[in-house]
Design an enzyme around this catalytic site. Structure first.
Site, mmCIF file in Angstrom:
data_model
loop_
_atom_site.group_PDB
_atom_site.id
_atom_site.type_symbol
_atom_site.label_atom_id
_atom_site.label_comp_id
_atom_site.label_asym_id
_atom_site.label_seq_id
_atom_site.Cartn_x
_atom_site.Cartn_y
_atom_site.Cartn_z
ATOM 1 N N THR A 171 54.613 20.201 -11.810
ATOM 2 C CA THR A 171 55.320 19.701 -10.364
ATOM 3 C C THR A 171 56.264 18.927 -11.068
ATOM 4 O O THR A 171 56.539 18.578 -12.188
ATOM 5 C CB THR A 171 54.398 18.895 -9.321
ATOM 6 O OG1 THR A 171 53.856 17.823 -9.969
ATOM 7 C CG2 THR A 171 53.131 19.829 -9.075
ATOM 8 N N TYR A 202 42.109 7.669 -6.037
ATOM 9 C CA TYR A 202 42.417 9.106 -6.070
ATOM 10 C C TYR A 202 41.158 9.915 -6.268
ATOM 11 O O TYR A 202 40.909 10.737 -5.417
ATOM 12 C CB TYR A 202 43.429 9.517 -7.272
ATOM 13 C CG TYR A 202 43.661 10.906 -7.408
ATOM 14 C CD1 TYR A 202 44.834 11.384 -6.219
ATOM 15 C CD2 TYR A 202 43.150 11.923 -8.286
ATOM 16 C CE1 TYR A 202 44.960 12.757 -6.482
ATOM 17 C CE2 TYR A 202 43.722 13.193 -8.215
ATOM 18 C CZ TYR A 202 44.688 13.640 -7.522
ATOM 19 O OH TYR A 202 44.912 14.850 -7.524
ATOM 20 N N ILE A 251 49.166 20.385 -13.264
ATOM 21 C CA ILE A 251 50.025 21.339 -12.633
ATOM 22 C C ILE A 251 51.607 20.934 -12.970
ATOM 23 O O ILE A 251 51.788 19.841 -12.823
ATOM 24 C CB ILE A 251 49.911 21.519 -11.153
ATOM 25 C CG1 ILE A 251 48.527 22.187 -11.054
ATOM 26 C CG2 ILE A 251 50.910 22.652 -10.752
ATOM 27 C CD1 ILE A 251 48.166 23.149 -11.474
ATOM 28 N N LYS A 258 39.333 12.488 -3.422
ATOM 29 C CA LYS A 258 39.295 14.115 -3.637
ATOM 30 C C LYS A 258 37.673 14.466 -3.680
ATOM 31 O O LYS A 258 37.560 15.390 -3.261
ATOM 32 C CB LYS A 258 39.858 14.367 -4.929
ATOM 33 C CG LYS A 258 41.487 14.313 -4.920
ATOM 34 C CD LYS A 258 42.145 15.247 -3.985
ATOM 35 C CE LYS A 258 43.730 15.359 -4.103
ATOM 36 N NZ LYS A 258 44.396 16.133 -3.086
ATOM 37 N N ASP A 316 55.675 17.945 6.699
ATOM 38 C CA ASP A 316 56.066 16.945 5.634
ATOM 39 C C ASP A 316 56.567 15.854 6.070
ATOM 40 O O ASP A 316 56.773 15.711 7.392
ATOM 41 C CB ASP A 316 57.020 17.521 4.548
ATOM 42 C CG ASP A 316 56.680 17.073 3.061
ATOM 43 O OD1 ASP A 316 56.320 17.741 2.231
ATOM 44 O OD2 ASP A 316 57.165 15.857 2.892
#
Length: 249
Positions: free
Chosen positions: A190, A155, A188, A159, A36
């Site tokens: 997150t 984005y 999702i 992708k 990370d």
């Protein structure tokens, strides 16, 4: 223990989907390299894996930097003796805006981290796999890579590129004991979504045919299956993990 004796690398695994994937692979017996740009978060994931009885080590890496990526692969080999599995999860989002309002900096950041970062990671991973006895890669794409993305064009374009990399590379390396697949998460839960007001989360959930947000663990489960021998005749696919959203129109 699907992955006993194997080493796995997970990029952007300091939180969210990446952390869930790292924990799942470690739970299935893999020695996991957590990577990370947030060192504190990355070390915390490693500590959690070790506390649960797994094996893990942390390495800082910016996937948009080819030297960081090369050092990351070298770290995995030096630390655990090789590299068998790789999950390329690093990517960045974008604030919604129309295409003519997107700045060069916003476009370049999406391409640098999400697309260039995935390509650099795959290039280094594949070099390692060819030099050994093969390996498996799962890229984390998005349903934004399978459909139109109005107001999220940087984005979506990045992708879509990840999906294309997955498909093309899978065919290039299919005869070399290397499989390459992708998962395409939908909405999702997150930290970013979890922090939203309940009414906003309800809006996201309402767009999902299953009427709920997905969980990072559900992405991790799909990734683990694709990496496992249970998916041994599958390569070049991108699996939506989205509660049916991509097919809802």
């Amino acid at each position: 223990m699907r992955f006993d004796g194997k080493t796995a690398l997970v990029t952007a695994s300091g939180a969210g989907i990446g952390a869930a994937i790292a924990a799942r692979l470690a739970g299935d017996g893999a020695a996991v390299v957590v990577s990370d740009v947030n060192d504190e978060a990355g070390h915390a994931v490693v500590d959690e894996i070790i506390a649960a009885g797994g094996k893990a080590a942390y390495r800082h890496a910016n996937v948009a930097d080819e030297h960081d990526v090369a050092a990351l692969i070298e770290f995995a080999i030096d630390t655990f003796g090789g590299l068998d599995l790789a999950v390329n999860n690093a990517g960045v989002g974008a604030m919604p805006k129309r295409l003519n309002k997107v700045t060069v900096e916003e476009w370049d950041r999406a391409m640098a981290v999400t697309l260039r970062g995935t390509w650099l990671s795959m290039r280094a991973e594949l070099g390692s796999f060819i030099a050994s006895t093969g390996g498996n890669i799962v890229n984390v794409a998005s349903i934004a890579g399978l459909d139109s993305t109005p107001n999220l064009t940087p984005y979506g374009a990045s992708k879509h590129g990840v999906v294309s990399l997955t498909q093309s590379a899978a065919i290039e390396y299919a005869t070399e004991a290397i499989r390459i697949n992708a998962v395409a998460p939908g909405a999702i839960e997150t930290a970013a979504l979890a922090s939203l007001p309940d009414e906003d989360k309800a809006g996201y959930s309402a767009k999902v045919p299953m009427r709920r947000l997905g969980k990072p663990k559900e992405i991790a489960d799909a990734v683990a299956w694709l990496l496992s021998d249970e998916a041994s005749f599958i390569t070049g696919v991108t699996i939506p993990v989205d509660g049916g959203t991509i097919h809802a129109g």
